[in-house]
Design an enzyme around this catalytic site. Structure first.
Site, mmCIF file in Angstrom:
data_model
loop_
_atom_site.group_PDB
_atom_site.id
_atom_site.type_symbol
_atom_site.label_atom_id
_atom_site.label_comp_id
_atom_site.label_asym_id
_atom_site.label_seq_id
_atom_site.Cartn_x
_atom_site.Cartn_y
_atom_site.Cartn_z
ATOM 1 N N ASP A 50 0.950 -1.186 -0.309
ATOM 2 C CA ASP A 50 -0.140 -0.209 -0.457
ATOM 3 C C ASP A 50 0.851 0.964 -0.373
ATOM 4 O O ASP A 50 1.895 1.441 1.078
ATOM 5 C CB ASP A 50 -0.745 0.134 1.145
ATOM 6 N N GLY B 147 1.297 4.934 -0.328
ATOM 7 C CA GLY B 147 0.322 6.569 0.268
ATOM 8 C C GLY B 147 1.033 7.929 0.504
ATOM 9 O O GLY B 147 2.299 7.568 0.175
ATOM 10 N N ASN B 148 0.326 8.658 0.782
ATOM 11 C CA ASN B 148 0.967 9.469 0.202
ATOM 12 C C ASN B 148 2.407 10.188 1.513
ATOM 13 O O ASN B 148 3.300 10.343 0.935
ATOM 14 C CB ASN B 148 0.210 11.335 0.083
ATOM 15 N N VAL C 111 3.259 0.457 3.290
ATOM 16 C CA VAL C 111 2.794 -0.532 4.495
ATOM 17 C C VAL C 111 3.473 -1.813 3.776
ATOM 18 O O VAL C 111 2.296 -1.799 2.469
ATOM 19 C CB VAL C 111 1.964 -0.536 5.192
ATOM 20 N N GLY D 140 -9.601 7.619 -5.227
ATOM 21 C CA GLY D 140 -8.034 6.564 -5.240
ATOM 22 C C GLY D 140 -8.677 5.243 -4.567
ATOM 23 O O GLY D 140 -8.744 4.904 -4.145
ATOM 24 N N ASP E 102 -6.888 3.464 -2.287
ATOM 25 C CA ASP E 102 -6.708 3.596 -1.553
ATOM 26 C C ASP E 102 -7.815 3.574 -0.684
ATOM 27 O O ASP E 102 -8.878 2.830 0.006
ATOM 28 C CB ASP E 102 -5.558 4.024 -0.733
ATOM 29 N N ASP F 28 -10.686 6.941 7.179
ATOM 30 C CA ASP F 28 -9.021 6.044 7.071
ATOM 31 C C ASP F 28 -8.548 7.209 7.536
ATOM 32 O O ASP F 28 -8.450 9.058 6.764
ATOM 33 C CB ASP F 28 -8.621 5.822 4.766
#
Length: 272
Positions: A6, A8-9, A13, A108, A110, A130
């Site tokens: 994952d 992300g900005n 992870v 997005g 995510d 989230d």
């Protein structure tokens, strides 16, 4: 073993799944937007070494990324290391739900992974909240339609903006040092009552309790609009900060996005 990634900005992870619903190993690292294949290789090697795993145990891999510049980098490096192409999540694949929004391709991945996870668990109306760089509210109705949601500045992002916009306050309080967007182990002093008696208490009240109020208010409106019982699950690096301070969230799962990636992989993977 399934490897889930994952990106992300603020942080990325890695998670390894066996047969159980929970990952057997997880590792969080800062997102490096100018990453190189060597950086990805070192991260994977360290992840495996620290958890007693190896590339040979990986039977499949799935990648969810909101950073376009890193998607191909991770995809290519994973394929080189594993000898197989990872599944890269996108909005047009099978997600276990219908995307009932105006522009599906702009959502997005995510957010959709979070929504896919709560849909698979509850089979009813659900919201995944989230808490990351932004805090996203991702809504699935009881018919299994992803309805969109809301996006607010993240808790750490909001605190940082206040620090930049009002530097005089920062000099009077230690609260700003508590927030690290890339950490999942943030420790906070318990927030003061809503009426703070000095600058530090007032800031903790406004930032922490005020943010809990934002979450409660949005969830109340979402529940009213859905008009049905709703399960709310929180996740993200700062989710554990707000979840115990509101009665609007049913439980916190730090690895919800990874579980969603796994769910989508299961719906789309093609056996060799």
């Amino acid at each position: 073993m399934l490897l889930t990634v994952d990106i992300g900005n603020s942080s990325s992870v890695l998670g390894a799944f066996g047969d159980d619903d929970a990952p057997v190993a997880v590792w969080r690292l800062p997102t490096e937007r100018r990453g190189r294949p060597e950086t990805v290789r070192k991260a994977l090697l360290r992840f495996w070494q620290e958890n007693g795993l190896s590339a040979e145990e990986v039977e499949g891999a799935a990648l969810c990324s909101v950073v376009a510049s890193l998607t191909e980098l991770w995809k290519g490096t994973l394929e080189d290391i594993l000898g197989r192409e990872p599944l890269v999540l996108h909005q047009r694949m099978e997600l276990g739900m219908v995307l009932d929004v105006r522009n599906p391709d702009q959502v997005g991945m995510d957010r959709l992974a979070d929504a896919a996870a709560v849909r698979a668990r509850t089979r009813g109306a659900a919201v995944a909240v989230d808490f990351g760089t932004a805090t996203t509210f991702n809504v699935v109705d009881e018919e299994g339609r992803f309805r969109g949601g809301a996006i607010a500045p993240g808790l750490a992002t909001a605190a940082e903006s206040l620090k930049v916009g009002a530097p005089g306050l920062a000099e009077l309080s230690s609260v700003f040092g508590d927030f690290t967007p890339t950490s999942d182990e943030v420790e906070l002093n318990p927030p003061s009552p809503a009426i703070g008696r000095d600058t530090d208490e007032a800031l903790r009240s406004g930032i922490i309790l005020g943010y809990a109020g934002l979450v409660e208010g949005l969830l109340a409106r979402i529940r009213d609009e859905l008009g049905s019982p709703v399960t709310v699950v929180s996740t993200g690096g700062l989710g554990h900060v707000i979840t115990p301070r509101t009665g609007s969230i049913d439980y916190y799962d730090p690895w919800l996005t990874l579980a969603g990636i796994r769910t989508v992989y299961g719906l789309n993977a093609v056996s060799d």
